[in-house]
Design an enzyme around this catalytic site. Structure first.
Site, PDB file in Angstrom:
ATOM      1  CG  ASP A  84      -1.920  -1.048   1.227  1.00  0.00           C
ATOM      2  OD1 ASP A  84      -2.154  -1.473   0.015  1.00  0.00           O
ATOM      3  OD2 ASP A  84      -2.609  -1.275   2.245  1.00  0.00           O
ATOM      4  CG  ASP A 133      -0.655   3.294   4.090  1.00  0.00           C
ATOM      5  OD1 ASP A 133       0.422   2.326   3.959  1.00  0.00           O
ATOM      6  OD2 ASP A 133      -1.759   2.883   4.841  1.00  0.00           O
ATOM      7  CD  GLU A 169       1.721   0.564   9.626  1.00  0.00           C
ATOM      8  OE1 GLU A 169       2.466  -0.374  10.498  1.00  0.00           O
ATOM      9  OE2 GLU A 169       1.797   1.635  10.012  1.00  0.00           O
TER      10      GLU A 169
END
Length: 860
Positions: free
Chosen positions: A98, A100, A102
């Protein structure tokens, strides 16, 4: 030229399977199953060589530039080994986690462990479609180290905060408690709201409504008008009273008149003898624009309000929709729509609803939050053509949430709503009344989406209040006067939706953290849910008290918000993470020195005592090993008396009276309130962790652990002090099996539930309402109730009863709301496509026409 063998690494198998559809055979797509490394969770995770070092227990070497101790969790060792083997047999590695912090961190940890000798590229996309994946492959970048450092700094901050303050809570309050950088601030918000409820003072007041109609017309055109003025004084309503005193503020008292129970008859007698005349008519146009597309916080709030979902449930379903390639990335704080998405929405609006419903100009959206990542998009249906909810190939929760996102995205490019609002002022001697009407001239976006409502048709009807045509000087006839008595309400407790809204407003947390904040404070027992309300527990009160008394700045809203801003700046590469970690933990005013300075001054006995103003100087309320309890001195024996406080009692609802009741109950011990004539067993009224209950017989110490006496909760208006043997036996008789359903041969039950008494059979539930008694309802009465369909949307009328679905035995009918026809089966509504919304054709429909449509829709 041959295509290179490539390894594409993502987080989850679902995401991997979706991406496989868009890449060739030379691409091996594998899941890491989330993070492959983390800080140690327990001492058993610490490597043998470091077990004797003090810092390893913390998981962060604060003496060596806050170097984190990363370990591979036991359940990930096999996966890491497999990924290492795969990495040796490819020409290039693509990191497709992903987009982002994280996701960036997961990719970084994977590469740190694999140490590949082939090129590594980072590919990012905010939707999983063929175009997006192909574009991401052509426009790869390097790993963003700033994002990695920001995630690492957040993880280290959380570890330092939790591992430094939690042991303090164990020593001073109770073992097992914990503090969290953001969670503790969230608990504080909920505790502060409960304190406002404790401080609240109720006010009683009355209102008068006149049912009027024009003298030239019949009473069928009557409308309500509310009394607003008596002479020069305004009639007081709930908002006019001070919440802390229950009175009108002194500086405004002479401007208001309070209608009271003991004086309202005088006012009623005066009004009914007056002549009612229209003194003013005002009509104005009101336009409203649609809400902006969803971002993470607004999606969580709306799913909570409309669907009753928790933030965690919403994100779980949204994650699946994203990984299936149906929506864009669901963790975003930007409401921006790409030009492709805008075109897709506008094309769908014109096709489904007609050009008149399309906004005249394209709407563009941007975030008011300076930290918003505008490179991300709003949460919307994926692709350059939006799939209709009926065509996504999913059902249940996934379809429900997709439809919510689809409707919101469509609505943002639809024409605004146009209403005519009408205000009529009416004079009656010294009295002035007002009537308000609203008429929808053009529904616009409300045709598709009404914020906070899951039924646009019913919501549109609710928004219309029709008044008859009137003009100034016109005489009105009085049909009747209706007095009503009210009391002011305390501030509403937070729901998940309103708490997320407050956290966002204060700048606390980020889109990816709201769900975990709420989930954590509930799981740790600091907050409990009652319906949609978030209620602080007494343990939550005690923890907040200690932090406020000794570490106020650590749970200060602006301090927590500044920490989030600092982490954003680290992510943007504007600040260094190490300098901030040193300042936060080991600086002159850092966490380490604060705890060292305060620890000795914190008295455990004081910290375990919960301060509730309504119990001040009456009893002491404490937190013990087994939960909260109250301590008082018996006036006769002069000995201490302890009584447990049930966990389902809200702090604001604890009174001196029910504390006295708990103490008396504790002093008496388990005394039977009578004997069950059928079994000969004693019937007890007891207090437990979850409230008062009745019990049939005693606990057998030799019986198996899962064998317990029959029990039933005592629900209002019954109380432990007033409950009789007959009432206790009635409670213990539930659920009652009334007999078997003649068709399904399944048992028919009568029981009390969260929303009152009900009857049920084979998954079908019907409320008993206020007429039938759950203890006396018969099988015939229950069958009659179960045979009735659930009430249709308000304002809808039945177009045709099509009969019963042979598969489910549920009634199927066509209904027409103000804005079109729809199909209903049992509790399910089936929206009809635009091309099928012809009432004349639908009147010819039979059950055989409806069933295939319902099956097709459900199958998807």
């Amino acid at each position: 030229m041959s295509v290179e063998k490539a390894l594409v690494i993502v987080e989850s198998p679902t995401k991997a399977n979706t991406i496989k559809k868009f890449l060739g055979k030379n691409y091996r797509i594998e899941a890491s199953f989330g993070h492959v490394r983390d800080l140690p969770q327990s001492s058993s995770d610490i490597p043998l060589a470091l077990k004797k070092t003090e810092w390893a227990k913390l998981g962060v070497n604060v003496e060596e530039n806050f170097e984190p101790l990363y370990i591979i969790p036991k359940d990930k060792t096999k996966r890491v080994r497999e990924l290492k083997a795969l990495a040796k047999d490819v020409d290039i590695i693509y990191l497709a986690t992903d987009e982002d912090r994280e996701g960036e961190s997961i990719s970084w940890h994977v590469i740190e462990l694999l140490k590949p000798k082939v090129p590594v590229k980072r590919m990012v996309f905010h939707e999983i479609t063929k175009d997006a994946i192909q574009k991401a492959l052509k426009n790869t970048r390097e790993l963003d180290v700033s994002l990695v450092r920001a995630q690492e700094a957040r993880r280290i901050l959380d570890r330092l905060y939790g591992y430094t303050l939690s042991p303090l809570l164990w020593k001073k309050i109770a073992y097992g408690l914990s503090a969290g950088r953001v969670q503790s601030t969230g608990v504080k918000m909920i505790v502060e709201r409960e304190r406002e409820r404790i401080a609240f003072r109720k006010a009683d007041y009355a209102s008068i409504t006149a049912q009027l109609f024009p003298a030239t017309k019949t009473s069928k055109e009557q409308f309500p008008a509310k009394l607003q003025m008596v002479g020069p004084k305004r009639v007081a309503t709930g908002k006019d009273f001070d919440e802390l005193t229950g009175l009108i503020p002194k500086d405004k008292a002479d401007k208001y008149i309070i209608l009271a129970k003991d004086t309202i008859d005088t006012q009623l007698n005066k009004i009914k003898n007056e002549t009612f005349t229209v003194s003013d008519v005002e009509e104005r146009d009101v336009y409203s624009n649609p809400s902006i597309p969803f971002i993470t916080s607004s999606l969580q709030q709306e799913a909570n309000r409309k669907l009753g979902w928790t933030a965690r449930d919403t994100m779980r379903v949204a994650q699946k929709l994203y990984e299936e390639g149906l929506i864009t990335y669901m963790r975003t704080d930007s409401p921006t729509l790409s030009s492709e998405a805008t075109n897709a929405a506008r094309t769908a609006v014109e096709k489904l609803y007609g050009k008149q419903f399309l906004s005249k100009e394209v709407r563009y959206f941007s975030s008011k939050n300076k930290g918003a990542q505008e490179a991300h998009e709003a949460i919307r249906p994926a692709g350059v053509e939006f799939l209709h909810p009926d065509d996504i190939g999913m059902s249940g929760r996934e379809k429900t949430l997709y439809e919510l996102i689809w409707k919101r995205t469509m609505a943002c490019q639809m024409e605004r709503c146009h209403k005519k609002n009408m205000t009529v002022k009416i004079k009656a001697g010294d009295f002035e009344l007002a009537a308000y009407g609203s008429r929808i001239e053009f529904a616009g976006f409300l045709r598709v989406y009404v914020e906070g409502s899951d039924d646009p048709e019913a919501a549109l009807e609710d928004q219309e209040v029709t008044l008859p045509a009137m003009k100034v000087g016109e005489k009105l006839n009085l049909e009747k006067l209706i007095p009503a008595f009210h009391e002011t309400k305390p501030p509403a407790r937070y729901s998940e939706a309103s708490l997320i809204q407050r956290l966002e407003k204060e700048g606390i947390g980020r889109p990816s953290t709201y769900a975990s904040i709420i989930g954590t404070i509930i799981e740790r027992g600091y907050v409990r849910k009652d319906g949609s309300s978030l209620i602080p527990t007494l343990t939550g009160f005690a923890v907040t008290q200690l932090l406020e008394d000794y570490f106020q700045d650590l749970i200060d809203y602006s301090f927590t918000s500044e920490m989030e801003n600092m982490l954003d700046e680290i992510a943007e590469g504007k600040k260094e993470s190490l300098a901030y970690l040193k300042q936060f933990y080991s600086g002159p005013k850092g966490l380490q020195k604060k705890v060292q300075a305060q620890e000795k001054s914190i008295k455990p006995e004081q910290s375990r005592t919960v301060r509730l103003p309504q119990l001040d100087k009456i009893v002491e309320l404490k937190i013990g090993r087994y939960g909260p309890y109250v301590v008082t001195i018996d006036k006769k024996t002069k000995e201490e008396v302890h009584a447990s406080i049930p966990e389902d009692v809200a702090p604001a609802d604890i009174t001196a009276e029910n504390i006295t009741e708990m103490i008396e109950h504790s002093k008496k011990g388990p005394t039977p309130i009578g004997v069950d004539p059928k079994s000969g067993k004693n019937v007890y009224c007891l207090l437990g962790r979850f409230g008062a209950y009745v019990q049939l017989g005693e606990v057998d110490p030799e019986a198996a652990k899962d064998v317990k006496p029959r029990r039933a909760s005592i629900t209002p208006p019954l109380t432990p002090a007033t409950i009789t043997l007959e009432q206790a036996l009635n409670l213990l008789s539930l659920p009652r099996e009334l007999g078997l359903h003649p068709e399904s041969k399944k048992p028919v039950l009568a029981n009390n539930g969260r929303f009152g008494p009900y009857v049920a059979c084979d998954g079908e539930f019907r409320s008993l309402g206020k007429i039938l008694n759950v203890h006396t309802v018969t099988l015939d009465e229950a069958l009659e109730i179960l045979a009735q369909p659930k009430v249709a949307s308000r304002g809808a009328t039945m177009l045709k009863d099509l009969g019963k679905d042979p598969a489910s035995n549920k009634k199927v009918a066509l209904y027409v709301g103000k804005y079109g026809p729809y199909l209903k089966s049992g509790v399910s509504n089936f929206s009809l496509p635009q091309e099928m919304r012809n009432e004349e054709i639908l009147k010819k429909w039979e059950l055989k026409d409806a069933l295939p449509f319902m099956k097709k829709t459900k199958g998807k």
